[in-house]
Design a protein around this motif. Structure first.
Motif, mmCIF file in Angstrom:
data_model
loop_
_atom_site.group_PDB
_atom_site.id
_atom_site.type_symbol
_atom_site.label_atom_id
_atom_site.label_comp_id
_atom_site.label_asym_id
_atom_site.label_seq_id
_atom_site.Cartn_x
_atom_site.Cartn_y
_atom_site.Cartn_z
ATOM 1 N N THR A 45 0.807 -1.230 0.000
ATOM 2 C CA THR A 45 0.000 0.000 0.000
ATOM 3 C C THR A 45 0.835 1.274 0.000
ATOM 4 O O THR A 45 0.294 2.369 0.163
ATOM 5 C CB THR A 45 -0.957 -0.002 1.205
ATOM 6 O OG1 THR A 45 -0.217 -0.299 2.403
ATOM 7 C CG2 THR A 45 -2.044 -1.040 1.027
ATOM 8 N N GLU A 76 0.996 0.760 -4.320
ATOM 9 C CA GLU A 76 -0.155 1.656 -4.234
ATOM 10 C C GLU A 76 -1.479 0.898 -4.405
ATOM 11 O O GLU A 76 -2.359 1.283 -5.179
ATOM 12 C CB GLU A 76 -0.052 2.783 -5.263
ATOM 13 C CG GLU A 76 -0.911 3.985 -4.920
ATOM 14 C CD GLU A 76 -0.577 5.217 -5.747
ATOM 15 O OE1 GLU A 76 -1.526 5.937 -6.103
ATOM 16 O OE2 GLU A 76 0.620 5.470 -6.014
ATOM 17 N N SER A 90 -5.157 -0.363 -3.869
ATOM 18 C CA SER A 90 -6.402 0.239 -3.423
ATOM 19 C C SER A 90 -6.901 -0.487 -2.178
ATOM 20 O O SER A 90 -6.373 -1.535 -1.789
ATOM 21 C CB SER A 90 -7.455 0.138 -4.520
ATOM 22 O OG SER A 90 -7.780 -1.235 -4.752
ATOM 23 N N MET A 125 -6.188 -4.375 -1.136
ATOM 24 C CA MET A 125 -5.673 -4.729 0.181
ATOM 25 C C MET A 125 -6.540 -5.804 0.821
ATOM 26 O O MET A 125 -6.037 -6.777 1.398
ATOM 27 C CB MET A 125 -5.616 -3.503 1.090
ATOM 28 C CG MET A 125 -5.014 -3.791 2.462
ATOM 29 S SD MET A 125 -5.290 -2.485 3.687
ATOM 30 C CE MET A 125 -7.019 -2.811 4.127
ATOM 31 N N LEU A 149 -1.805 2.515 4.098
ATOM 32 C CA LEU A 149 -2.917 2.983 3.260
ATOM 33 C C LEU A 149 -3.548 4.233 3.858
ATOM 34 O O LEU A 149 -3.847 5.202 3.154
ATOM 35 C CB LEU A 149 -3.965 1.882 3.108
ATOM 36 C CG LEU A 149 -5.208 2.240 2.290
ATOM 37 C CD1 LEU A 149 -4.837 2.590 0.843
ATOM 38 C CD2 LEU A 149 -6.211 1.094 2.306
ATOM 39 N N TRP A 207 -9.268 1.826 5.842
ATOM 40 C CA TRP A 207 -8.120 0.938 5.985
ATOM 41 C C TRP A 207 -8.360 -0.156 7.012
ATOM 42 O O TRP A 207 -7.756 -1.225 6.947
ATOM 43 C CB TRP A 207 -6.871 1.739 6.367
ATOM 44 C CG TRP A 207 -6.946 2.372 7.731
ATOM 45 C CD1 TRP A 207 -7.563 3.539 8.071
ATOM 46 C CD2 TRP A 207 -6.380 1.862 8.944
ATOM 47 N NE1 TRP A 207 -7.418 3.800 9.415
ATOM 48 C CE2 TRP A 207 -6.696 2.773 9.971
ATOM 49 C CE3 TRP A 207 -5.637 0.723 9.254
ATOM 50 C CZ2 TRP A 207 -6.296 2.594 11.297
ATOM 51 C CZ3 TRP A 207 -5.239 0.530 10.575
ATOM 52 C CH2 TRP A 207 -5.573 1.465 11.574
ATOM 53 N N ASP A 253 -13.348 2.972 -2.785
ATOM 54 C CA ASP A 253 -12.348 3.345 -3.780
ATOM 55 C C ASP A 253 -12.944 4.224 -4.879
ATOM 56 O O ASP A 253 -12.320 5.189 -5.334
ATOM 57 C CB ASP A 253 -11.747 2.093 -4.424
ATOM 58 C CG ASP A 253 -10.810 1.332 -3.502
ATOM 59 O OD1 ASP A 253 -10.188 1.954 -2.628
ATOM 60 O OD2 ASP A 253 -10.701 0.096 -3.669
#
Length: 426
Positions: free
Chosen positions: A93, A102, A104, A108, A134, A278, A345
């Motif tokens: 993340t 990276e 999302s 994750m 994140l 998160w 997201d």
């Protein structure tokens, strides 16, 4: 870094998974059912997600072979974390700008659910690091220089972080208690003293953040702490479930934090709203454990054939009913979890108003995971209580979900308050 996807499309993906399933089943036997992906998983939407899932599946295959030992000993799984470091999982993340993947929120959740199929303790523990990274990417709550430096350290050295806030006197930080850990001003920085409980990952961390009361005021602050003289871990974690998370007590005695590594003092600098999506790493973990229990029970039902029956117990109507109940609970919980993550997201404008949906996803996942493991044990029968089988560990591990935030009472009261407020506006 994320492995290069090896799938050319949906048809190839299905064929690859099926070949992998048959080969692994032949070579490894029953344990493989705990970790391999479903041949048709509707929550894998593209090749990137397939690669993320594949890496987690491969890691979980390693973890499942070690889970019983770490659980019995209450030992921290350093070997599992070495494997995650080697595959780049710890940078999942981290922003691409610093060399991370990276991922999302959805990605994750996908990765963490599969890690948990191998070992729930490892998944929950690493989830705090992956989730924190994140969150930091979303809120930009750390000083810019400190954040950039730490992201690079995660990518190049496999560094990890967790935030320690819980204390015996205050209970869960989500309840609003003021920390007894204290920060005292000194030349060039602060001296931090206190004791933190439930300090997950404490045996392996070289960096962490702590909340502390500011000496002489009613304010609190947040501080970035490096392992140094004055930082000790007392091995107090000896629990029923999640025995290998390393959630010991962390003791700080006059630990120095320079001014440039202070994250927040009092109200602190303005920052973006707290985007607590998160924390879906928590329900992802418990759904992963439940999935593994389901697979174990399915394999048992298909292969166990007592001499009183002409075929396996999977042919019995009451066993099929229990399997159907497991599928109902699992599909419902996974669908809610992934739909919440996908919308999070896709539409950032909803995030300030999405607290109840996030809580509901956690409430549903943890409570239905309990039900799934219970049903799996009913299918397997008395043998499920044996410490030589994984179900009794899964049963103990999913119980821990009730004590991870947000708590059931907070979720239900929040939903009730929102419903009443909406009704009053009609």
């Amino acid at each position: 870094m994320l492995p290069t996807p090896v799938f050319a499309g949906a048809k190839t993906l299905r064929l690859c998974f099926r070949r992998q399933f048959l080969l692994a089943q032949k070579l490894l036997g029953v344990n493989v059912l705990l970790t391999i992906p479903s041949v048709f998983d509707p929550f894998i939407r593209n090749e990137r997600e397939a690669a993320i899932a594949e890496r987690s599946d491969q890691l979980a295959k390693l973890f499942v072979e070690r889970a019983a030992k770490h659980d019995a000993e209450g030992s921290f799984p350093f070997d599992n974390f070495a494997d995650m470091k080697a595959t780049g999982y710890l940078a999942l993340t981290v922003p691409r700008a610093f060399g991370g993947e990276e991922a999302s929120l959805y990605e994750m959740v996908l990765a963490q659910e599969r890690i948990a199929r191998g070992d729930g303790s490892t998944a929950l523990a690493v989830g705090w690091h992956i989730g924190t990274m994140l969150q930091l990417r979303s809120t930009l709550s750390w000083p810019e220089k400190l954040y950039a430096s730490f992201c690079r350290e995660v990518v190049t050295e496999g560094a990890m972080v967790n935030h320690f806030a819980s204390e015996r006197a205050t209970g869960s930080p989500s309840r609003g208690g003021r920390p007894e850990t204290t920060a005292v001003r000194t030349d060039g920085g602060w001296l931090i003293s206190g004791r933190k409980t439930y300090s997950t990952l404490s045996p392996i961390l070289r960096h962490f953040t702590v909340s502390a009361g500011i000496d002489g005021t009613e304010d609190t602050g947040e501080f970035f702490v490096r392992a140094q003289e004055g930082v000790t871990v007392e091995e107090t974690w000896n629990t029923l479930g999640m025995r290998a998370t390393g959630s010991h007590d962390l003791v700080l005695n006059q630990v120095f934090v320079p001014d440039e590594e202070v994250i927040r003092l009092g109200a602190g600098e303005p920052k973006r709203p707290d985007e607590s999506g998160w924390m879906l790493h928590i329900p992802a973990c418990y759904i992963g454990i439940a999935y593994a229990a389901r697979n174990y029970a399915l394999n048992f039902a298909r292969t166990y054939r007592p001499n009183s029956l002409p075929g396996p117990i999977a042919e019995l109507p009451h066993i099929q009913r229990q399997i159907g109940e497991i599928e109902t609970e699992l599909i419902t919980a996974r669908t809610l979890l992934y739909s919440v993550a996908e919308r999070w997201d896709r539409d950032p404008t909803i995030r300030p108003f999405y607290k109840q949906e996030l809580g509901l996803a956690k409430y549903t996942a943890t409570n239905q995971a309990l039900r799934i493991v219970d049903l799996a044990m009913r299918i397997v029968g008395g043998a499920s209580l044996s410490r030589n089988l994984p179900l009794e560990r899964m049963y103990r591990d999913v119980r821990a979900g009730l004590h991870n935030p947000p708590m059931d009472d907070s979720v239900l009261s929040g939903l009730a308050r929102r419903a009443l407020a909406e009704q009053s506006e009609v």
